[in-house]
Design a protein around this motif. Structure first.
Motif, PDB file in Angstrom:
ATOM      1  N   ASP A 102       0.814  -1.221   0.000  1.00 53.81           N
ATOM      2  CA  ASP A 102       0.000   0.000   0.000  1.00 53.81           C
ATOM      3  C   ASP A 102       0.845   1.269   0.000  1.00 53.81           C
ATOM      4  O   ASP A 102       0.306   2.376   0.073  1.00 53.81           O
ATOM      5  N   GLY A 103       2.191   1.125  -0.079  1.00 54.67           N
ATOM      6  CA  GLY A 103       3.068   2.290  -0.148  1.00 54.67           C
ATOM      7  C   GLY A 103       3.460   2.863   1.191  1.00 54.67           C
ATOM      8  O   GLY A 103       3.897   4.010   1.264  1.00 54.67           O
ATOM      9  N   THR A 104       3.333   2.093   2.261  1.00 54.35           N
ATOM     10  CA  THR A 104       3.708   2.572   3.592  1.00 54.35           C
ATOM     11  C   THR A 104       4.829   1.729   4.175  1.00 54.35           C
ATOM     12  O   THR A 104       4.942   0.531   3.901  1.00 54.35           O
ATOM     13  N   CYS A 105       5.642   2.376   4.989  1.00 50.65           N
ATOM     14  CA  CYS A 105       6.629   1.715   5.844  1.00 50.65           C
ATOM     15  C   CYS A 105       6.340   2.130   7.275  1.00 50.65           C
ATOM     16  O   CYS A 105       6.062   3.313   7.543  1.00 50.65           O
ATOM     17  N   LYS A 106       6.412   1.176   8.175  1.00 50.01           N
ATOM     18  CA  LYS A 106       6.120   1.473   9.569  1.00 50.01           C
ATOM     19  C   LYS A 106       7.274   1.032  10.449  1.00 50.01           C
ATOM     20  O   LYS A 106       7.822  -0.051  10.280  1.00 50.01           O
ATOM     21  N   VAL A 107       7.612   1.933  11.379  1.00 48.88           N
ATOM     22  CA  VAL A 107       8.679   1.671  12.338  1.00 48.88           C
ATOM     23  C   VAL A 107       8.039   1.239  13.652  1.00 48.88           C
ATOM     24  O   VAL A 107       7.148   1.925  14.162  1.00 48.88           O
ATOM     25  N   SER A 108       8.477   0.118  14.191  1.00 48.98           N
ATOM     26  CA  SER A 108       7.886  -0.430  15.419  1.00 48.98           C
ATOM     27  C   SER A 108       8.964  -0.682  16.457  1.00 48.98           C
ATOM     28  O   SER A 108      10.133  -0.921  16.128  1.00 48.98           O
ATOM     29  N   ASP A 109       8.553  -0.605  17.708  1.00 47.32           N
ATOM     30  CA  ASP A 109       9.424  -0.938  18.840  1.00 47.32           C
ATOM     31  C   ASP A 109       9.022  -2.317  19.347  1.00 47.32           C
ATOM     32  O   ASP A 109       7.893  -2.510  19.817  1.00 47.32           O
ATOM     33  N   LEU A 110       9.931  -3.275  19.267  1.00 49.66           N
ATOM     34  CA  LEU A 110       9.611  -4.646  19.650  1.00 49.66           C
ATOM     35  C   LEU A 110       9.521  -4.825  21.155  1.00 49.66           C
ATOM     36  O   LEU A 110       8.951  -5.812  21.627  1.00 49.66           O
ATOM     37  N   VAL A 111      10.092  -3.901  21.925  1.00 51.29           N
ATOM     38  CA  VAL A 111       9.967  -3.976  23.385  1.00 51.29           C
ATOM     39  C   VAL A 111       8.609  -3.433  23.816  1.00 51.29           C
ATOM     40  O   VAL A 111       7.898  -4.052  24.613  1.00 51.29           O
ATOM     41  N   LEU A 112       8.236  -2.283  23.270  1.00 52.93           N
ATOM     42  CA  LEU A 112       6.951  -1.686  23.619  1.00 52.93           C
ATOM     43  C   LEU A 112       5.793  -2.393  22.921  1.00 52.93           C
ATOM     44  O   LEU A 112       4.650  -2.324  23.375  1.00 52.93           O
ATOM     45  N   GLY A 113       6.075  -3.049  21.796  1.00 54.25           N
ATOM     46  CA  GLY A 113       5.035  -3.763  21.074  1.00 54.25           C
ATOM     47  C   GLY A 113       4.056  -2.850  20.360  1.00 54.25           C
ATOM     48  O   GLY A 113       2.875  -3.151  20.281  1.00 54.25           O
ATOM     49  N   ARG A 114       4.550  -1.758  19.796  1.00 53.52           N
ATOM     50  CA  ARG A 114       3.648  -0.834  19.100  1.00 53.52           C
ATOM     51  C   ARG A 114       4.387  -0.130  17.965  1.00 53.52           C
ATOM     52  O   ARG A 114       5.624  -0.075  17.930  1.00 53.52           O
ATOM     53  N   ILE A 115       3.604   0.397  17.027  1.00 51.39           N
ATOM     54  CA  ILE A 115       4.131   1.153  15.897  1.00 51.39           C
ATOM     55  C   ILE A 115       4.416   2.579  16.335  1.00 51.39           C
ATOM     56  O   ILE A 115       3.565   3.245  16.929  1.00 51.39           O
ATOM     57  N   THR A 116       5.614   3.071  16.062  1.00 51.29           N
ATOM     58  CA  THR A 116       6.020   4.400  16.516  1.00 51.29           C
ATOM     59  C   THR A 116       6.031   5.441  15.397  1.00 51.29           C
ATOM     60  O   THR A 116       5.988   6.638  15.670  1.00 51.29           O
ATOM     61  N   ARG A 117       6.078   4.990  14.142  1.00 53.31           N
ATOM     62  CA  ARG A 117       6.100   5.962  13.042  1.00 53.31           C
ATOM     63  C   ARG A 117       5.597   5.307  11.773  1.00 53.31           C
ATOM     64  O   ARG A 117       5.866   4.124  11.516  1.00 53.31           O
ATOM     65  N   THR A 118       4.860   6.054  10.972  1.00 51.10           N
ATOM     66  CA  THR A 118       4.387   5.602   9.676  1.00 51.10           C
ATOM     67  C   THR A 118       4.895   6.556   8.597  1.00 51.10           C
ATOM     68  O   THR A 118       4.733   7.771   8.708  1.00 51.10           O
ATOM     69  N   ILE A 119       5.527   5.985   7.558  1.00 49.51           N
ATOM     70  CA  ILE A 119       6.063   6.762   6.449  1.00 49.51           C
ATOM     71  C   ILE A 119       5.282   6.392   5.194  1.00 49.51           C
ATOM     72  O   ILE A 119       5.150   5.213   4.859  1.00 49.51           O
ATOM     73  N   ILE A 120       4.755   7.386   4.497  1.00 47.91           N
ATOM     74  CA  ILE A 120       3.934   7.156   3.315  1.00 47.91           C
ATOM     75  C   ILE A 120       4.724   7.552   2.068  1.00 47.91           C
ATOM     76  O   ILE A 120       5.305   8.641   2.008  1.00 47.91           O
ATOM     77  N   TYR A 121       4.750   6.661   1.078  1.00 45.83           N
ATOM     78  CA  TYR A 121       5.463   6.895  -0.175  1.00 45.83           C
ATOM     79  C   TYR A 121       4.468   6.963  -1.337  1.00 45.83           C
ATOM     80  O   TYR A 121       3.365   6.421  -1.253  1.00 45.83           O
ATOM     81  N   PRO A 122       4.873   7.612  -2.430  1.00 47.16           N
ATOM     82  CA  PRO A 122       3.945   7.772  -3.568  1.00 47.16           C
ATOM     83  C   PRO A 122       3.816   6.530  -4.434  1.00 47.16           C
ATOM     84  O   PRO A 122       3.013   6.511  -5.363  1.00 47.16           O
TER      85      PRO A 122
END
Length: 471
Positions: free
Chosen positions: A205-225
């Motif tokens: 879908d054109g997205t990259c997501k950065v996650s923290d494996l200790v916290l168990g949650r997504i911390t940032r979403t990057i959208i590409y064209p």
């Protein structure tokens, strides 16, 4: 060692046909150093284990009969591949950094974990409802991460996977990350100052997501064209490289917003990305391989791979293709790779109860203890071999005892490994708690300082106000 590509080689694999094989190319000239016949691997189906072994899953043609296949080659021993035939077709492969475990993902959504030295299938379970597309182990080997066509990323605790016998319960699942409804196309671990356990995932879908494996949650979403087909993170953990369906490569900082860099070098979808000592290597459906300078982001070399669209890239040292020196041979002798991977799991239970010590045939003064379950097996062996001569019966019993002891030794090694991972996890959790505590204390001290400053300013202003009031 220099920072160029003169001592590096590129392992290139396509999925065109098994007759195409793999090529190992000189990164400076594009010259083929070695050709490995009979290999056609799907995306993310190739991994290099301990710098000396190549594992590759083989493509499974639609409508073909039979299970899957995984081939293994020893880089400095020219010989036919060691072939294993899992129960079903395997797509992506991954291995731990220490080379202890190998994982495979199936089209059915099942996941497999083998112990490399013994070839034992330790676990197989239903990880996803749809085909697995990519997988990886965390840097410390404590977590196993899987991505699927269902757009969901599952994070599994290796301690739970190796400890729980019945995997029908969802309690072994550490947590899930719902990336999107589109298939997951890439997973990459990252380590940085801010996070020692980061994960980057990409989707069609054109997205990259950065996650923290200790916290168990997504911390940032990057959208590409454009739709993302492949990703890789720079070894520093700061730069994210994304390949797209139209051949464009995007480069941006992983942790904060900055200007997006675009690289143009391919006319087809980017299928593989990896790093060498000083270069970024990309491959595409247009059968080209580009080597980029990571300081200028200019193409240094471009090769045409006439054997088909590249699905996998691995950078190795050319010295790994040479026979090992004596000192390296001694270190590698301590690490053994099984000649085949088991098709079915071996469910073995070890009892804590022991019985009378049995003498070892090599020495009358040496004794071994065995479990009651093993004793029952030996009693059955005795009953079935009453007609044997005493010498043959004794030899058969000794073989059974040695087999039981090998199983116990394996179980003890596995327990020790799990305990070491548990201690490491506890240490990481304690570090995280300490960081949170220090952060909270700093915020509290800062708040007290602001409150005191505000109070002081109010006190200094009071006499002036009273004086004006009296006037």
């Amino acid at each position: 060692m220099g920072m160029g590509n003169s001592d590096e080689a590129l392992v290139v694999c396509s999925n065109k046909s098994s007759a195409t094989g793999m090529s190992i190319m000189d990164m400076s000239t594009g010259e083929q150093l070695l050709h490995i016949p009979t290999c056609a691997s799907p995306p993310h189906g190739l991994c290099c284990l301990r710098n000396h072994f190549l594992f590759a899953s083989q493509i499974h043609r639609h409508g073909s009969v039979g299970g899957g296949a995984i081939f293994m080659w020893h880089l400095n021993k020219p010989q036919p591949p060691l072939r294993s035939y899992p129960l079903e077709a395997i797509g992506p492969l991954s291995c731990t950094k220490d080379g202890v475990y190998l994982s495979g993902g199936a089209l059915s959504g099942n996941a497999y974990i083998w112990e490399v030295c013994s070839g034992k299938l330790l676990k197989t379970w239903r990880a996803h409802h749809r085909s697995l597309t990519c997988m990886l182990f965390s840097d410390d080997g404590s977590l196993f991460v899987s991505g699927s066509e269902d757009g969901i990323i599952c994070v599994w605790s290796m301690i739970s996977l190796l400890d729980v016998e019945d995997l029908s319960s969802s309690s072994i699942l550490h947590f899930t990350l719902e990336h999107s409804s589109s298939p997951i196309t890439g997973l990459s671990s990252t380590s940085s100052v801010s996070s020692s356990s980061g994960l980057v995932s990409s989707s069609k879908d054109g997205t990259c997501k950065v996650s923290d494996l200790v916290l168990g949650r997504i911390t940032r979403t990057i959208i590409y064209p454009q739709s993302i087909t492949e990703i890789v993170v720079h070894p520093t953990g700061q730069i994210l490289i994304c390949g797209t369906v139209h051949g464009t490569i995007f480069i941006n900082n992983l942790h904060f917003e900055d200007q997006l860099v675009e690289l143009q070098g391919h006319n087809g979808a980017v299928t593989a990305l990896t790093f060498s000592q000083s270069s970024l290597v990309s491959a595409s459906e247009d059968c080209t391989i580009c080597i980029w300078d990571i300081t200028t982001w200019k193409i240094k070399q471009k090769f045409n791979y006439q054997k088909g669209a590249v699905t996998n890239l691995v950078v190795i040292h050319q010295s790994w293709l040479l026979p090992m020196a004596n000192n390296n041979r001694k270190s590698m002798n301590s690490f053994r790779v099984s000649s085949s991977l088991d098709k079915y799991p071996q469910h073995q239970k070890f009892s804590k109860e022991t019985i009378t010590l049995i003498p070892n045939s090599s020495s009358s003064s040496s004794f071994q203890s065995i479990s009651t379950g093993s004793c029952q097996q030996i009693l059955k062996l005795q009953q079935s071999q009453k007609e044997l001569t005493p010498e043959a019966a004794a030899a058969a019993m000794q073989m059974e005892v040695e087999k039981c002891m090998k199983n116990r030794i394996w179980a003890l090694k596995m327990t020790k490994h799990v305990m070491e991972m548990n201690r490491h996890l506890q240490s990481r959790l304690l570090d995280l708690m300490q960081i949170r505590f220090l952060s909270c204390r700093e915020r509290r001290n800062h708040k007290l300082f602001l409150d005191q400053s505000t109070s002081s300013n109010n006190n200094n202003g009071s006499p002036s106000q009273d004086h004006d009031h009296h006037q």
